[in-house]
Design a protein around this motif. Structure first.
Motif, mmCIF file in Angstrom:
data_model
loop_
_atom_site.group_PDB
_atom_site.id
_atom_site.type_symbol
_atom_site.label_atom_id
_atom_site.label_comp_id
_atom_site.label_asym_id
_atom_site.label_seq_id
_atom_site.Cartn_x
_atom_site.Cartn_y
_atom_site.Cartn_z
ATOM 1 N N ARG A 110 0.924 36.354 -34.547
ATOM 2 C CA ARG A 110 1.891 35.230 -34.973
ATOM 3 C C ARG A 110 2.654 34.586 -34.016
ATOM 4 N N ASN A 111 3.082 33.272 -34.446
ATOM 5 C CA ASN A 111 3.978 32.615 -33.689
ATOM 6 C C ASN A 111 3.411 32.436 -32.230
ATOM 7 N N VAL A 112 2.183 32.176 -31.869
ATOM 8 C CA VAL A 112 1.715 31.992 -30.402
ATOM 9 C C VAL A 112 2.277 30.527 -30.078
ATOM 10 N N VAL A 113 3.101 30.570 -29.097
ATOM 11 C CA VAL A 113 4.126 29.552 -28.325
ATOM 12 C C VAL A 113 2.766 28.822 -27.783
ATOM 13 N N SER A 114 2.750 27.533 -28.026
ATOM 14 C CA SER A 114 1.689 26.500 -27.424
ATOM 15 C C SER A 114 2.267 26.224 -25.961
ATOM 16 N N GLY A 115 1.327 26.368 -25.056
ATOM 17 C CA GLY A 115 1.372 26.322 -23.512
ATOM 18 C C GLY A 115 2.070 27.644 -23.181
ATOM 19 N N GLY A 116 2.035 28.507 -23.926
ATOM 20 C CA GLY A 116 2.845 30.069 -23.354
ATOM 21 C C GLY A 116 1.672 30.844 -22.722
ATOM 22 N N ILE A 117 2.012 32.031 -22.297
ATOM 23 C CA ILE A 117 1.342 32.842 -21.630
ATOM 24 C C ILE A 117 0.189 33.346 -22.856
ATOM 25 N N ALA A 118 0.679 33.641 -24.023
ATOM 26 C CA ALA A 118 -0.464 34.107 -24.883
ATOM 27 C C ALA A 118 -1.384 33.093 -25.191
ATOM 28 N N ALA A 119 -0.838 31.767 -25.627
ATOM 29 C CA ALA A 119 -1.880 30.611 -25.757
ATOM 30 C C ALA A 119 -2.912 30.722 -24.820
ATOM 31 N N CYS A 120 -2.355 30.595 -23.348
ATOM 32 C CA CYS A 120 -3.332 30.330 -22.289
ATOM 33 C C CYS A 120 -4.404 31.256 -22.169
ATOM 34 N N SER A 121 -4.079 32.617 -22.709
ATOM 35 C CA SER A 121 -4.919 33.724 -22.634
ATOM 36 C C SER A 121 -6.013 33.609 -23.431
#
Length: 524
Positions: A92-103
């Protein structure tokens, strides 16, 4: 003739007319809307192979591998949650443009693996802890939330989607320079592969004794991946390493399998060999005077503050559990104290009642893992068993004759284990200076502890096969081949050494002394 029948079945109207007497709803072929479910008359036969359609098409879930890399102080930028009415570990709460989203992580994904370890049936706190301990790089296998729910409703085995099958784990090896032969290792570039190096060993040298094997490939050195290094840059690193070096290595076949599956090879996946420092988990039961130690907040020369354990009372629960003056407190009942204030830690101790667990490490140990960019909790030993048992055994042994002493302590024990949700509940380590393996960690409350395994026990047999002269990797393979059941023959380390001395009186006693220096082992 319905015009859409030929589109659906890829069969012309003429063919249908020649070969089949078809009715819209009650004949030989029953067609309902545009579904893929058909009822055939087997007596008529099927001339066109494309008309052989399974009754229910079940798709195979398609998990995604996401590799996350962060810098010091950065967050992976997602939350892991357990939600009411929702199965699995939910992203949950995957930050847009963050490390998790980019992966490639997406909101609602379900987590199947962390660093090549299946976690769908592992308790949430343990999974969260594995992620925190991974360091600056994390490998996650996830499944789309909708696919996960469908698979669960069909009763599909998600464990079958696991990656890394047939791969031996990498090894994290700490090498101490020998005064005569040095580190006993050098590296050769692998032809056609940038940043890939094969290991060359001095037979019987320091590297071989530390768990490095002939033909291994180098993955990581002193906290730095070697994938972007030239051979000359690697040689310069070697010259600067001084008397110690810590490397991550893997056998060539397993490396090939990891590469084919596009999986990174991380220290968090590794089996530790000869590490000079290990965090310890201590389990204490309060006495009439409490636990018998002081907790102090102290500032180090670096300016950082630590929660330090001091002044263990003689004979106190803290001393019996193996607590040492000056050790740093890392966890209370499995909860990290890094962000807690002194008063908050004291409150947690008081609220825990008469039993509590602490995870500790020496100041030097913390510095060691910090230099490598690893969590000190990654390779934690369980030092929970009280010292009273050991003391009573020592006291009774002094009353016996030398021969009776040896007979009593040199008795092998057979331990039968059944794999639980978290495995067999113990880790294996290799013994330096000679071949063989021993129990390096026993999980509190796990199958290993229930079967009577103790930290430091020497492993003599695995499923009826003698392993005293086998290397760690071979022993691990034998354990895995046994499936969900395991039979071990083990012996107390002290008794084992006495047995060997009795059999071979000329053995050099200094070997066992060096063995103690190479490992921090607490008797349980």
């Amino acid at each position: 003739m319905y015009p859409w029948v030929s589109c659906l079945l890829c069969v012309t109207a003429a063919q249908m007319g020649k070969r089949h007497n078809m009715k819209a709803s009650t004949g030989l072929v029953e067609i309902i809307g545009l579904t893929e479910k058909f009822t055939f008359n087997p007596k008529e036969g099927i001339d066109n192979p494309v008309m052989v359609i399974t009754e229910d098409f079940v798709s195979t879930p398609s998990p995604r591998l996401c590799v996350l890399k962060r810098e010091e102080g950065e967050s992976y930028a997602f939350h892991l949650r357990v939600e009411r009415g929702c199965q699995g570990h939910v992203i949950r709460n995957v930050v847009s443009g963050g490390i998790a989203a980019c992966s490639g992580l997406k909101d609602g994904d379900r987590l199947l693996e962390v660093n090549n370890c299946y976690v769908d049936d592992v308790p949430h706190p343990e999974v969260a802890k594995m992620i925190k301990q991974s360091g600056h790089q994390l490998c996650l296998l996830v499944l789309d939330g909708e696919e996960y729910e469908q698979a669960m409703s069909r009763g599909q085995d998600l464990r079958g989607l696991a990656r890394g099958k047939g791969c031996k784990p990498p090894r994290l090896c700490h090498i101490t320079r020998d005064p005569v032969s040095g580190l006993g290792i050098n590296f050769t570039p692998i032809e056609g592969g940038k940043g890939r190096f094969s290991v060359n060993l001095v037979k019987g040298g320091a590297a071989e004794k530390a768990g490095v094997c002939k033909g291994d490939h180098l993955v990581w050195m002193n906290g730095a991946a070697v994938s972007d290094l030239t051979h000359s840059a690697l040689s310069r690193m070697m010259k600067k390493c001084g008397d110690h070096i810590t490397i991550l290595v893997i056998d060539s076949e397993s490396e090939k399998n990891y590469m084919q599956q596009r999986m990174p090879i991380l220290p968090a996946m590794a089996v530790p060999h000869n590490l000079p420092y290990r965090a310890k988990k201590l389990h204490l039961v309060s006495g009439p005077e409490g636990y018998g130690f002081l907790l102090r907040l102290e500032k180090a020369p670096s300016g950082r503050t630590f929660h330090v354990l001091r002044e263990m009372d003689r004979g106190s629960p803290a001393e019996r559990a193996g607590m040492k003056d000056g050790e740093l407190l890392l966890e209370v009942n499995g909860e990290s104290v890094e962000s807690l204030k002194h008063e908050e830690i004291v409150d947690r101790v008081r609220l825990s009642g008469r039993q509590i667990s602490f995870t500790t490490i020496t100041q030097q140990g913390l510095e060691f893992y910090t230099r490598l960019g690893l969590s000190p909790l990654l390779f934690c030993e369980d030092g929970s068993v009280e010292r009273e048992k050991e003391s009573s055994i020592s006291a009774s042994a002094t009353e016996q004759s030398p021969q009776k002493e040896m007979d009593g302590s040199c008795k092998p024990r057979r331990c039968s284990l059944q794999k639980g949700p978290l495995g067999f509940g113990f880790n294996l380590g290799c013994v330096p200076q000679c071949s063989g393996t021993f129990i390096s960690q026993v999980a509190f409350g796990g199958p290993g502890q229930s079967a009577g395994l103790l930290v430091g026990d020497v492993v003599m047999e695995v499923n009826g096969q003698n392993v005293e002269e086998k290397y760690l990797e071979d022993v691990i393979l034998l354990v895995k081949e046994g499936g969900h059941y395991l039979s071990l023959v083990v012996m107390d380390k002290t008794g084992y050494n006495k047995l060997k001395q009795h059999d071979t009186p000329t053995r050099d006693i200094s070997d066992s002394e060096q063995e103690e220096d190479g490992y921090e082992i607490s008797s349980l």
